[in-house]
Design a protein around this motif. Structure first.
Motif, PDB file in Angstrom:
ATOM      1  N   SER A 144       0.840  -1.195   0.000  1.00  0.00           N
ATOM      2  CA  SER A 144       0.000   0.000   0.000  1.00  0.00           C
ATOM      3  C   SER A 144       0.875   1.245   0.000  1.00  0.00           C
ATOM      4  CB  SER A 144      -0.910   0.016   1.228  1.00  0.00           C
ATOM      5  OG  SER A 144      -1.812  -1.062   1.209  1.00  0.00           O
ATOM      6  N   CYS A 145       0.378   2.276  -0.641  1.00  0.00           N
ATOM      7  CA  CYS A 145       1.039   3.577  -0.653  1.00  0.00           C
ATOM      8  C   CYS A 145       0.000   4.605  -0.225  1.00  0.00           C
ATOM      9  CB  CYS A 145       1.567   3.889  -2.044  1.00  0.00           C
ATOM     10  SG  CYS A 145       2.233   5.555  -2.255  1.00  0.00           S
ATOM     11  N   ALA A 146       0.229   5.219   0.919  1.00  0.00           N
ATOM     12  CA  ALA A 146      -0.688   6.233   1.432  1.00  0.00           C
ATOM     13  C   ALA A 146      -0.111   7.610   1.137  1.00  0.00           C
ATOM     14  CB  ALA A 146      -0.891   6.045   2.926  1.00  0.00           C
ATOM     15  N   ALA A 147      -0.911   8.445   0.516  1.00  0.00           N
ATOM     16  CA  ALA A 147      -0.448   9.769   0.103  1.00  0.00           C
ATOM     17  C   ALA A 147      -1.101  10.865   0.930  1.00  0.00           C
ATOM     18  CB  ALA A 147      -0.758   9.990  -1.372  1.00  0.00           C
ATOM     19  N   SER A 148      -0.340  11.887   1.226  1.00  0.00           N
ATOM     20  CA  SER A 148      -0.874  13.075   1.877  1.00  0.00           C
ATOM     21  C   SER A 148      -0.230  14.298   1.233  1.00  0.00           C
ATOM     22  CB  SER A 148      -0.611  13.059   3.380  1.00  0.00           C
ATOM     23  OG  SER A 148       0.770  13.030   3.627  1.00  0.00           O
ATOM     24  N   GLY A 149      -0.922  15.422   1.329  1.00  0.00           N
ATOM     25  CA  GLY A 149      -0.393  16.645   0.747  1.00  0.00           C
ATOM     26  C   GLY A 149      -0.544  16.723  -0.754  1.00  0.00           C
ATOM     27  N   VAL A 150      -1.317  15.809  -1.319  1.00  0.00           N
ATOM     28  CA  VAL A 150      -1.502  15.800  -2.768  1.00  0.00           C
ATOM     29  C   VAL A 150      -2.889  15.278  -3.071  1.00  0.00           C
ATOM     30  CG1 VAL A 150      -0.507  13.484  -2.983  1.00  0.00           C
ATOM     31  CG2 VAL A 150      -0.575  15.005  -4.969  1.00  0.00           C
ATOM     32  N   ASN A 151      -3.520  15.880  -4.059  1.00  0.00           N
ATOM     33  CA  ASN A 151      -4.811  15.388  -4.521  1.00  0.00           C
ATOM     34  C   ASN A 151      -4.553  14.332  -5.580  1.00  0.00           C
ATOM     35  OD1 ASN A 151      -7.296  14.912  -5.670  1.00  0.00           O
ATOM     36  ND2 ASN A 151      -7.948  17.053  -5.520  1.00  0.00           N
ATOM     37  N   LEU A 152      -4.750  13.085  -5.200  1.00  0.00           N
ATOM     38  CA  LEU A 152      -4.410  11.998  -6.108  1.00  0.00           C
ATOM     39  C   LEU A 152      -5.224  11.988  -7.386  1.00  0.00           C
ATOM     40  CD1 LEU A 152      -3.627   8.780  -4.044  1.00  0.00           C
ATOM     41  CD2 LEU A 152      -2.075  10.322  -5.203  1.00  0.00           C
ATOM     42  N   ASN A 153      -6.304  12.738  -7.393  1.00  0.00           N
ATOM     43  CA  ASN A 153      -7.122  12.786  -8.608  1.00  0.00           C
ATOM     44  C   ASN A 153      -6.341  13.338  -9.798  1.00  0.00           C
ATOM     45  OD1 ASN A 153      -9.693  11.850  -7.621  1.00  0.00           O
ATOM     46  ND2 ASN A 153      -9.788  13.740  -6.452  1.00  0.00           N
ATOM     47  N   TYR A 154      -5.258  14.026  -9.531  1.00  0.00           N
ATOM     48  CA  TYR A 154      -4.556  14.723 -10.596  1.00  0.00           C
ATOM     49  C   TYR A 154      -3.233  14.089 -11.002  1.00  0.00           C
ATOM     50  CZ  TYR A 154      -7.863  18.404  -9.355  1.00  0.00           C
ATOM     51  OH  TYR A 154      -8.996  19.111  -9.086  1.00  0.00           O
ATOM     52  N   TYR A 155      -2.793  13.045 -10.308  1.00  0.00           N
ATOM     53  CA  TYR A 155      -1.442  12.538 -10.553  1.00  0.00           C
ATOM     54  C   TYR A 155      -1.402  11.033 -10.791  1.00  0.00           C
ATOM     55  CZ  TYR A 155      -0.236  17.072  -8.647  1.00  0.00           C
ATOM     56  OH  TYR A 155      -0.155  18.423  -8.422  1.00  0.00           O
ATOM     57  N   PRO A 156      -0.586  10.612 -11.741  1.00  0.00           N
ATOM     58  CA  PRO A 156      -0.303   9.180 -11.825  1.00  0.00           C
ATOM     59  C   PRO A 156       0.587   8.780 -10.646  1.00  0.00           C
ATOM     60  CG  PRO A 156       1.123  10.360 -13.309  1.00  0.00           C
ATOM     61  CD  PRO A 156       0.179  11.383 -12.726  1.00  0.00           C
ATOM     62  N   ILE A 157       0.565   7.507 -10.322  1.00  0.00           N
ATOM     63  CA  ILE A 157       1.394   6.970  -9.250  1.00  0.00           C
ATOM     64  C   ILE A 157       2.126   5.753  -9.795  1.00  0.00           C
ATOM     65  CG2 ILE A 157       1.441   5.884  -6.968  1.00  0.00           C
ATOM     66  CD1 ILE A 157       0.778   8.812  -6.806  1.00  0.00           C
ATOM     67  N   ALA A 158       3.368   5.635  -9.413  1.00  0.00           N
ATOM     68  CA  ALA A 158       4.182   4.514  -9.871  1.00  0.00           C
ATOM     69  C   ALA A 158       4.765   3.753  -8.698  1.00  0.00           C
ATOM     70  CB  ALA A 158       5.306   5.025 -10.769  1.00  0.00           C
ATOM     71  N   TRP A 159       5.033   2.487  -8.937  1.00  0.00           N
ATOM     72  CA  TRP A 159       5.810   1.647  -8.015  1.00  0.00           C
ATOM     73  C   TRP A 159       7.131   1.312  -8.712  1.00  0.00           C
ATOM     74  CZ3 TRP A 159       4.925   0.376  -3.022  1.00  0.00           C
ATOM     75  CH2 TRP A 159       3.629   0.549  -2.519  1.00  0.00           C
ATOM     76  N   PHE A 160       8.210   1.537  -7.988  1.00  0.00           N
ATOM     77  CA  PHE A 160       9.543   1.156  -8.430  1.00  0.00           C
ATOM     78  C   PHE A 160      10.104   0.144  -7.438  1.00  0.00           C
ATOM     79  CE2 PHE A 160      10.650   4.312 -11.712  1.00  0.00           C
ATOM     80  CZ  PHE A 160       9.632   5.241 -11.544  1.00  0.00           C
ATOM     81  N   ARG A 161      11.155  -0.520  -7.854  1.00  0.00           N
ATOM     82  CA  ARG A 161      11.862  -1.391  -6.924  1.00  0.00           C
ATOM     83  C   ARG A 161      13.352  -1.302  -7.198  1.00  0.00           C
ATOM     84  NH1 ARG A 161      10.207  -7.536  -8.949  1.00  0.00           N
ATOM     85  NH2 ARG A 161      11.593  -7.621 -10.767  1.00  0.00           N
ATOM     86  N   GLN A 162      14.105  -1.586  -6.156  1.00  0.00           N
ATOM     87  CA  GLN A 162      15.556  -1.600  -6.295  1.00  0.00           C
ATOM     88  C   GLN A 162      16.133  -2.683  -5.393  1.00  0.00           C
ATOM     89  OE1 GLN A 162      17.593   2.143  -5.605  1.00  0.00           O
ATOM     90  NE2 GLN A 162      19.297   1.480  -6.896  1.00  0.00           N
ATOM     91  N   ALA A 163      16.888  -3.564  -5.998  1.00  0.00           N
ATOM     92  CA  ALA A 163      17.568  -4.621  -5.268  1.00  0.00           C
ATOM     93  C   ALA A 163      19.027  -4.208  -5.065  1.00  0.00           C
ATOM     94  CB  ALA A 163      17.494  -5.931  -6.044  1.00  0.00           C
ATOM     95  N   PRO A 164      19.681  -4.745  -4.047  1.00  0.00           N
ATOM     96  CA  PRO A 164      21.088  -4.387  -3.801  1.00  0.00           C
ATOM     97  C   PRO A 164      21.952  -4.636  -5.035  1.00  0.00           C
ATOM     98  CG  PRO A 164      20.204  -5.588  -1.943  1.00  0.00           C
ATOM     99  CD  PRO A 164      19.158  -5.650  -3.017  1.00  0.00           C
ATOM    100  N   GLY A 165      22.733  -3.629  -5.400  1.00  0.00           N
ATOM    101  CA  GLY A 165      23.634  -3.771  -6.527  1.00  0.00           C
ATOM    102  C   GLY A 165      22.986  -3.642  -7.886  1.00  0.00           C
TER     103      GLY A 165
END
Length: 126
Positions: free
Chosen positions: A21-42
């Motif tokens: 889950s990603c909880a957002a505050s300070g932004v109206n999500l109606n106006y923005y795309p949201i992305a999930w990224f990942r990063q593994a060591p190295g």
């Protein structure tokens, strides 16, 4: 001020599932795309999935297609990433991100993402 807070990570066996889950505050999500990224060591950070502001369009990296599902609830200011059939190679820190501004006609995978959460760790054991 935009804040993004991820949760839902953990340790799971291969073939298992997690719902991030990603909880957002300070932004109206109606106006923005949201992305999930990942990063593994190295490894470099990679885009996992993203969703348009209006919940109409979704994008998945090839290795996630058919296993991951992104969704959003703008009223609750949350974005979810349901991850099924997890594999050891999915082990990484997972981060949600939002851009500074909405750009008409731009696909979510083409945005520059400026706001980031602190991440949640996903570990998949074999």
């Amino acid at each position: 001020q935009v804040q993004l807070v991820e949760s839902g990570g953990g340790l799971v066996q291969a073939g298992g599932s997690l719902n991030l889950s990603c909880a957002a505050s300070g932004v109206n999500l109606n106006y923005y795309p949201i992305a999930w990224f990942r990063q593994a060591p190295g490894k470099e950070r990679e885009l996992v999935s993203c969703i348009s502001n209006d919940n109409v369009y979704t994008y998945y990296a090839d290795s996630m297609k058919g296993r991951f599902t992104i969704s959003r609830d703008n009223a609750k200011r949350t974005v979810h990433l349901q991850m099924n059939n997890l594999k050891p190679e999915d082990t990484a820190g997972y981060y949600c991100a939002a851009p500074k501004s909405f750009i008409v006609g731009t696909m979510c995978q083409d945005y520059n993402y400026n706001y980031w959460g602190q991440g949640t760790q996903v570990t998949v054991s074999s």
